[in-house]
Design an enzyme around this catalytic site. Structure first.
Site, PDB file in Angstrom:
ATOM      1  N   CYS A  79      -4.131  -3.563  22.614  1.00 55.58           N
ATOM      2  CA  CYS A  79      -5.477  -3.055  22.335  1.00 55.58           C
ATOM      3  C   CYS A  79      -5.471  -2.168  21.094  1.00 55.58           C
ATOM      4  CB  CYS A  79      -6.021  -2.293  23.541  1.00 55.58           C
ATOM      5  SG  CYS A  79      -4.931  -0.980  24.150  1.00 55.58           S
ATOM      6  N   HIS A  86      -5.848   3.273  26.952  1.00 55.23           N
ATOM      7  CA  HIS A  86      -6.452   2.034  26.450  1.00 55.23           C
ATOM      8  C   HIS A  86      -7.317   2.371  25.244  1.00 55.23           C
ATOM      9  CE1 HIS A  86      -8.061  -1.993  26.410  1.00 55.23           C
ATOM     10  NE2 HIS A  86      -9.300  -1.551  26.571  1.00 55.23           N
TER      11      HIS A  86
END
Length: 469
Positions: free
Chosen positions: A130, A423
């Site tokens: 990510c 994340h």
């Protein structure tokens, strides 16, 4: 997103997120499954997606067949609607008014969406990637970088073009702006990063800021031959597309406290890293808990630390202390001094790195302090020329501020979670005041409030005078 996977050894179907397909693979020793949404193969022995040219070609051809089938069905439905339009005219006026929006509105929405989202395409997470996906989304929305790659201005001179990151970025830009709505799989980009930036190799979660600097460095090295007007006698002078867009000049003035002579150095920089309230090296301005704040298009929210506050702290005169004496060239002796950083040259794209990850000794922590940031930023107060002219730091900018010092926000990267488990996502501006949230393969419309209330880790601003609408 809970996607359905199909076992390639039998007829079992199971969801991926809830581990149903994993349990089946472990029980039956069926180690290959296909993602029914994206058409990619997952190997349970490798614990990763497996990419093969033949399989990708099959998936591509299958998607094209499905698209043609859907198109033909849509055409048949449209023809049937035209044939039955005469019959529908006999219906009552109220009934026709109720049916008309149902037939017309979806077409209008679909046409509008296809125009406004060209260049917005999801990216498959290849296993804790990510951090890479959010940086790619930001880079692909820089107008000058887009023009460079889509016009094929790069002339590769590498003996192995397959190892050229600039060539791969060119292919990536073409893929992102192809109009396809299926998420792109950036496996080759990841592979080249592993080759040219070995410290980022592997499936560990990496820092998005570290990845940004690494990819800019590799692109800079691989695109030096694209430079124009480069001075042959100065190997440090580069006019490649990366330096044209990102390189600014950071001026450091060290003033001797004895004779007040000033030693000045100017260093190139691709970004500015800013300390935050709550860190060990921080300014005293703290945001009171429970402060009443209102989302604004500038960053002047009462009681809340702002990007401007961070920049003022960054460019303040800093007393180096008696333990850090330097040898003054005028006094010819070691003296106490002050140091001040300012911007000598502003880049086209200014990237601000909010230092949320702090490492002090063996302790590592994340700073979650909310920092407000503006949609438009004036960098005039932080220029070396402004400081030299004696303008006060807290003096508000006037209407006569040169436009070349004004910037517009176009991308924000956020980190969610902790240092151990986090994340990355991004907000991308597609058109003026149209923002989208990019979470790997998922892209959704975002509001200004969503953007301005986000925590903020990397902030990307573009010079207004050079930005294309």
């Amino acid at each position: 997103m809970n996607r359905l996977h199909s076992c390639l050894s039998c007829v079992f179907f199971g969801c991926f997120t809830e581990k149903h397909i994993h349990k089946h693979a472990e029980t039956k020793q069926h180690n290959l499954a296909v993602d029914l949404y994206h058409g990619v193969i997952y190997c349970f022995m490798c614990k990763d997606y497996v990419y093969d040219k033949d399989i990708e070609q099959i998936a591509k051809e299958t998607k094209e067949k499905i698209l043609k089938l859907l198109t033909s069905i849509s055409t048949d439905v449209s023809q049937q609607q035209c044939m039955t339009s005469g019959v529908e005219e006999k219906h009552s006026t109220c009934e026709s008014k109720e049916q008309e929006p149902k037939l017309v509105k979806p077409k209008k929405k679909r046409r509008k969406k296809s125009v406004c989202t060209v260049g917005l395409r999801g990216l498959i997470n290849l296993g804790n990637t990510c951090f890479m996906n959010c940086i790619v989304q930001a880079l692909t929305h820089i107008p000058l970088l887009k023009d460079f790659f889509l016009s094929d201005k790069h002339k590769c001179v590498m003996t192995s073009p397959s190892l050229c990151l600039v060539c791969e970025m060119s292919s990536l830009f073409h893929a992102m702006y192809s109009g396809s709505r299926t998420p792109h799989i950036p496996y080759k980009l990841l592979h080249l990063i592993w080759i040219h930036a070995e410290h980022l190799a592997g499936y560990r979660q990496q820092d998005a800021h570290e990845f940004l600097i690494a990819i800019l460095d590799v692109l800079h090295r691989h695109s030096k031959d694209d430079s124009v007007g480069q001075e042959a006698n100065n190997p440090n002078c580069c006019n490649c597309i990366i330096d044209q867009i990102f390189t600014g000049g950071l001026q450091s003035d060290v003033t001797c406290q004895a004779c007040h002579s000033v030693s000045t150095t100017i260093d190139p920089c691709w970004d500015i890293s800013l300390d935050l309230p709550g860190s060990c090296a921080t300014f005293s301005s703290q945001s009171p808990e429970g402060a009443d704040s209102t989302v604004s298009r500038d960053d002047h929210i009462p009681g809340i630390p702002s990007l401007t506050d961070c920049l003022q702290w960054f460019t303040r005169p800093e007393y180096l202390g008696s333990s850090a004496k330097i040898k003054c060239s005028s006094c010819q002796s070691y003296q106490e001094s002050t140091k001040q950083l300012t911007m000598k040259k502003l880049p086209i794209v200014a990237c601000f790195h909010l230092k949320r990850f702090e490492h002090v000794g063996k302790q590592r922590r994340k700073i979650n302090t909310f920092i407000s940031f503006p949609l438009e930023l004036d960098m005039t107060p932080f220029l070396a020329s402004t400081k030299d002219s004696g303008m006060k730091e807290d003096q508000p900018p006037t209407d006569c501020t040169p436009n070349e010092n004004k910037y517009s926000l176009f991308a924000v990267i956020n980190h969610h979670g902790t240092l151990e488990s986090g994340h990355y996502t991004s907000f991308i501006r597609q058109q003026k005041d149209q923002w989208f949230s990019c979470d790997d393969a998922i892209i959704t419309k975002a509001t200004i409030e969503d953007l301005l209330y986000s925590e903020g880790y990397l902030l990307f601003y573009h010079k207004q005078g050079l930005e294309k609408e």
